[in-house]
Write a protein that holds these residues in place. Structure first.
Motif, PDB file in Angstrom:
ATOM      1  N   PRO A 115       0.806  -1.234   0.000  1.00 11.12           N
ATOM      2  CA  PRO A 115       0.000   0.000   0.000  1.00 11.12           C
ATOM      3  C   PRO A 115       0.833   1.275   0.000  1.00 11.12           C
ATOM      4  CG  PRO A 115      -0.932  -1.601   1.517  1.00 11.12           C
ATOM      5  CD  PRO A 115       0.392  -2.156   1.080  1.00 11.12           C
ATOM      6  N   GLN A 116       1.967   1.254   0.684  1.00 14.20           N
ATOM      7  CA  GLN A 116       2.872   2.399   0.716  1.00 14.20           C
ATOM      8  C   GLN A 116       4.257   1.929   0.253  1.00 14.20           C
ATOM      9  OE1 GLN A 116       2.613   4.840   4.384  1.00 14.20           O
ATOM     10  NE2 GLN A 116       0.823   3.596   4.916  1.00 14.20           N
ATOM     11  N   PRO A 117       4.486   1.907  -1.064  1.00 15.14           N
ATOM     12  CA  PRO A 117       5.743   1.360  -1.589  1.00 15.14           C
ATOM     13  C   PRO A 117       6.987   2.037  -1.023  1.00 15.14           C
ATOM     14  CG  PRO A 117       4.163   1.695  -3.357  1.00 15.14           C
ATOM     15  CD  PRO A 117       3.573   2.337  -2.140  1.00 15.14           C
ATOM     16  N   ALA A 118       6.932   3.359  -0.823  1.00 17.09           N
ATOM     17  CA  ALA A 118       8.108   4.061  -0.302  1.00 17.09           C
ATOM     18  C   ALA A 118       8.503   3.532   1.072  1.00 17.09           C
ATOM     19  CB  ALA A 118       7.831   5.566  -0.234  1.00 17.09           C
ATOM     20  N   ARG A 119       7.503   3.201   1.879  1.00 19.72           N
ATOM     21  CA  ARG A 119       7.798   2.637   3.198  1.00 19.72           C
ATOM     22  C   ARG A 119       8.448   1.271   3.069  1.00 19.72           C
ATOM     23  NH1 ARG A 119       3.063   2.651   7.683  1.00 19.72           N
ATOM     24  NH2 ARG A 119       4.470   1.345   8.880  1.00 19.72           N
ATOM     25  N   GLY A 120       7.954   0.480   2.128  1.00 18.90           N
ATOM     26  CA  GLY A 120       8.533  -0.840   1.918  1.00 18.90           C
ATOM     27  C   GLY A 120       9.986  -0.764   1.488  1.00 18.90           C
ATOM     28  N   VAL A 121      10.304   0.157   0.583  1.00 13.91           N
ATOM     29  CA  VAL A 121      11.687   0.311   0.132  1.00 13.91           C
ATOM     30  C   VAL A 121      12.564   0.818   1.277  1.00 13.91           C
ATOM     31  CG1 VAL A 121      13.216   1.418  -1.539  1.00 13.91           C
ATOM     32  CG2 VAL A 121      10.907   0.738  -2.234  1.00 13.91           C
ATOM     33  N   ALA A 122      12.048   1.793   2.038  1.00 19.00           N
ATOM     34  CA  ALA A 122      12.802   2.323   3.173  1.00 19.00           C
ATOM     35  C   ALA A 122      13.092   1.234   4.200  1.00 19.00           C
ATOM     36  CB  ALA A 122      12.034   3.473   3.815  1.00 19.00           C
ATOM     37  N   GLU A 123      12.137   0.327   4.413  1.00 18.50           N
ATOM     38  CA  GLU A 123      12.344  -0.762   5.355  1.00 18.50           C
ATOM     39  C   GLU A 123      13.421  -1.724   4.852  1.00 18.50           C
ATOM     40  OE1 GLU A 123      10.558  -2.044   8.692  1.00 18.50           O
ATOM     41  OE2 GLU A 123      11.466  -0.084   8.448  1.00 18.50           O
ATOM     42  N   MET A 124      13.439  -2.021   3.560  1.00 18.40           N
ATOM     43  CA  MET A 124      14.494  -2.872   3.029  1.00 18.40           C
ATOM     44  C   MET A 124      15.853  -2.210   3.228  1.00 18.40           C
ATOM     45  SD  MET A 124      13.212  -4.889  -0.378  1.00 18.40           S
ATOM     46  CE  MET A 124      12.817  -3.448  -1.371  1.00 18.40           C
ATOM     47  N   ALA A 125      15.935  -0.904   2.931  1.00 23.27           N
ATOM     48  CA  ALA A 125      17.198  -0.186   3.103  1.00 23.27           C
ATOM     49  C   ALA A 125      17.639  -0.188   4.568  1.00 23.27           C
ATOM     50  CB  ALA A 125      17.046   1.244   2.593  1.00 23.27           C
ATOM     51  N   ARG A 126      16.690  -0.113   5.484  1.00 24.65           N
ATOM     52  CA  ARG A 126      17.026  -0.093   6.913  1.00 24.65           C
ATOM     53  C   ARG A 126      17.671  -1.388   7.373  1.00 24.65           C
ATOM     54  NH1 ARG A 126      14.912  -2.238  11.310  1.00 24.65           N
ATOM     55  NH2 ARG A 126      12.989  -2.960  10.289  1.00 24.65           N
ATOM     56  N   VAL A 127      17.151  -2.522   6.892  1.00 21.27           N
ATOM     57  CA  VAL A 127      17.636  -3.810   7.399  1.00 21.27           C
ATOM     58  C   VAL A 127      18.855  -4.334   6.651  1.00 21.27           C
ATOM     59  CG1 VAL A 127      15.325  -4.410   8.229  1.00 21.27           C
ATOM     60  CG2 VAL A 127      16.066  -5.219   5.963  1.00 21.27           C
ATOM     61  N   VAL A 128      19.315  -3.605   5.631  1.00 20.04           N
ATOM     62  CA  VAL A 128      20.492  -4.007   4.863  1.00 20.04           C
ATOM     63  C   VAL A 128      21.703  -3.190   5.322  1.00 20.04           C
ATOM     64  CG1 VAL A 128      21.549  -4.008   2.565  1.00 20.04           C
ATOM     65  CG2 VAL A 128      19.219  -4.851   2.867  1.00 20.04           C
ATOM     66  N   ALA A 129      22.820  -3.853   5.499  1.00 17.80           N
ATOM     67  CA  ALA A 129      24.040  -3.206   5.967  1.00 17.80           C
ATOM     68  C   ALA A 129      24.603  -2.258   4.913  1.00 17.80           C
ATOM     69  CB  ALA A 129      25.078  -4.268   6.330  1.00 17.80           C
ATOM     70  N   ALA A 130      25.423  -1.317   5.355  1.00 18.63           N
ATOM     71  CA  ALA A 130      26.062  -0.357   4.454  1.00 18.63           C
ATOM     72  C   ALA A 130      26.808  -1.082   3.340  1.00 18.63           C
ATOM     73  CB  ALA A 130      27.024   0.532   5.237  1.00 18.63           C
ATOM     74  N   GLY A 131      26.604  -0.633   2.114  1.00 25.13           N
ATOM     75  CA  GLY A 131      27.207  -1.262   0.950  1.00 25.13           C
ATOM     76  C   GLY A 131      26.405  -2.417   0.400  1.00 25.13           C
ATOM     77  N   GLY A 132      25.334  -2.806   1.116  1.00 29.69           N
ATOM     78  CA  GLY A 132      24.525  -3.949   0.704  1.00 29.69           C
ATOM     79  C   GLY A 132      23.538  -3.610  -0.406  1.00 29.69           C
ATOM     80  N   LEU A 133      22.918  -4.655  -0.915  1.00 28.15           N
ATOM     81  CA  LEU A 133      22.061  -4.579  -2.102  1.00 28.15           C
ATOM     82  C   LEU A 133      20.583  -4.539  -1.733  1.00 28.15           C
ATOM     83  CD1 LEU A 133      21.884  -4.912  -5.281  1.00 28.15           C
ATOM     84  CD2 LEU A 133      21.763  -7.377  -4.831  1.00 28.15           C
ATOM     85  N   VAL A 134      19.842  -3.638  -2.376  1.00 27.86           N
ATOM     86  CA  VAL A 134      18.381  -3.582  -2.262  1.00 27.86           C
ATOM     87  C   VAL A 134      17.828  -3.616  -3.683  1.00 27.86           C
ATOM     88  CG1 VAL A 134      16.390  -2.231  -1.517  1.00 27.86           C
ATOM     89  CG2 VAL A 134      18.466  -2.263  -0.113  1.00 27.86           C
ATOM     90  N   ALA A 135      16.967  -4.590  -3.992  1.00 30.43           N
ATOM     91  CA  ALA A 135      16.546  -4.766  -5.381  1.00 30.43           C
ATOM     92  C   ALA A 135      15.131  -5.319  -5.454  1.00 30.43           C
ATOM     93  CB  ALA A 135      17.516  -5.703  -6.108  1.00 30.43           C
ATOM     94  N   ALA A 136      14.535  -5.194  -6.628  1.00 33.61           N
ATOM     95  CA  ALA A 136      13.175  -5.707  -6.854  1.00 33.61           C
ATOM     96  C   ALA A 136      12.941  -5.897  -8.344  1.00 33.61           C
ATOM     97  CB  ALA A 136      12.141  -4.732  -6.284  1.00 33.61           C
ATOM     98  N   TYR A 137      11.979  -6.740  -8.654  1.00 30.17           N
ATOM     99  CA  TYR A 137      11.445  -6.782 -10.020  1.00 30.17           C
ATOM    100  C   TYR A 137       9.932  -6.916  -9.930  1.00 30.17           C
ATOM    101  CZ  TYR A 137      11.167 -11.968  -9.793  1.00 30.17           C
ATOM    102  OH  TYR A 137      10.881 -13.269  -9.457  1.00 30.17           O
ATOM    103  N   ALA A 138       9.246  -6.349 -10.904  1.00 25.99           N
ATOM    104  CA  ALA A 138       7.783  -6.319 -10.888  1.00 25.99           C
ATOM    105  C   ALA A 138       7.268  -6.326 -12.317  1.00 25.99           C
ATOM    106  CB  ALA A 138       7.286  -5.065 -10.159  1.00 25.99           C
ATOM    107  N   TRP A 139       6.162  -7.022 -12.529  1.00 27.73           N
ATOM    108  CA  TRP A 139       5.555  -7.019 -13.856  1.00 27.73           C
ATOM    109  C   TRP A 139       5.182  -5.598 -14.258  1.00 27.73           C
ATOM    110  CZ3 TRP A 139       7.023 -11.219 -15.745  1.00 27.73           C
ATOM    111  CH2 TRP A 139       6.912 -12.442 -15.085  1.00 27.73           C
ATOM    112  N   ASP A 140       5.427  -5.266 -15.502  1.00 27.99           N
ATOM    113  CA  ASP A 140       5.095  -3.936 -16.024  1.00 27.99           C
ATOM    114  C   ASP A 140       3.578  -3.858 -16.218  1.00 27.99           C
ATOM    115  OD1 ASP A 140       4.915  -1.510 -17.256  1.00 27.99           O
ATOM    116  OD2 ASP A 140       6.118  -2.041 -19.012  1.00 27.99           O
ATOM    117  N   MET A 141       2.871  -3.589 -15.137  1.00 28.45           N
ATOM    118  CA  MET A 141       1.407  -3.597 -15.161  1.00 28.45           C
ATOM    119  C   MET A 141       0.847  -2.536 -16.105  1.00 28.45           C
ATOM    120  SD  MET A 141       0.961  -6.088 -13.018  1.00 28.45           S
ATOM    121  CE  MET A 141      -0.762  -6.099 -12.533  1.00 28.45           C
TER     122      MET A 141
END
Length: 273
Positions: A115-141
């Protein structure tokens, strides 16, 4: 107003979307080219279709998955490759993990359900260590890249009301890129992924779509004449080859970025070169 989409049947999801997910997921991992031995988090792991790829392609040092659907998680736990994975129920917008706990976090085919994609991305960034990878793929709806775009189009043309994800616009390549930038991630890149899949026959295709809970519920609201017309139109749009097979493509957008190191954040905040 459309009903919300629920994923509670791991087996039907496997046939309906699991193969597509793994086809796109394999291309996604080739594009990421991650080092072995990372601590991974799969956000929205569902029935484990993509999570399984992490075990077979990435040699993870640790593998965690989180999803709101208990039945999907139960199905994921039946996969032999995931016997050592830590799978738990939870919310993508409030990840129950400590800061910097992982080296990589991925969100496969999930962001348009948040529902709030920005929050989801921010949460992934929070739990990943410095220099770590945050990524996603999604169907081009928006661009018609969803594997069952033709089915949805024809059903809507016949007056059917279909469930829809809450934020389909978040699957656009430019929007994903912006979400990653806004989360403070660096080295942000995006990529288009195109995959192809074959069904052995039209009957195989129909059994696949009719077995998926969201489609079956919609078909149950349609009169027999409308269903017959739908089958006819799908045959026209998805012709069989000389061997009776139906083959077509789907398209996904992918994005990746890295969590900034402390020195990079400090430099950026002071404006120093």
């Amino acid at each position: 107003m459309t009903d919300s989409i629920r994923f509670d049947d791991g087996a039907s999801y496997e046939r309906y979307m699991g193969v597509w997910s793994q086809l796109a997921g394999a291309d996604f991992l080739r594009w990421l080219a991650p080092a072995p031995g990372l601590r991974w988090l799969d956000v929205g792991c569902g029935n484990g279709a993509f999570t399984e790829l992490l075990t077979t392609h990435c040699a993870p040092a640790a593998l965690h998955g989180i999803d709101p659907s208990v039945p999907q998680l139960e199905y994921a736990r039946t996969r032999t490759a995931l016997r050592d994975a830590a799978l738990r129920e939870g919310d993508a917008m409030a990840l129950p993990y400590a800061d910097s706990m992982f080296d990589a976090a991925v969100m496969p085919l999930v962001i348009f359900f948040v529902p709030q994609p920005a929050r989801g991305v921010a949460e992934m960034a929070r739990v990943v260590a410095a220099g770590g990878l945050v990524a996603a793929y999604a169907w081009d709806m928006h661009g018609g890249g969803f594997p069952y775009h033709v089915l949805q189009r024809e059903m809507r043309d016949l007056g059917a009301v279909l469930p829809a994800p809450p934020t389909p616009e978040s699957s656009r390549r430019d929007v994903m890129h912006e979400l990653w930038r806004d989360a403070g991630l660096i080295e942000v890149e995006s990529q288009e992924l195109t995959v192809h899949h074959s069904f052995s026959s039209f009957d195989d295709y129909w059994a696949t779509i009719a077995g998926w809970e969201a489609v079956s519920r919609t078909l149950a609201t349609m009169v027999p004449e409308a269903i017959a017309r739908l089958r006819e139109r799908l045959r026209e749009c998805l012709p069989e080859d000389a061997h009776g097979r139906i083959t077509y493509s789907a398209r996904a957008n992918a994005v990746k970025g890295r969590v900034a190191r402390a020195s990079v954040v400090a430099t950026s905040s002071t404006g120093a070169p």
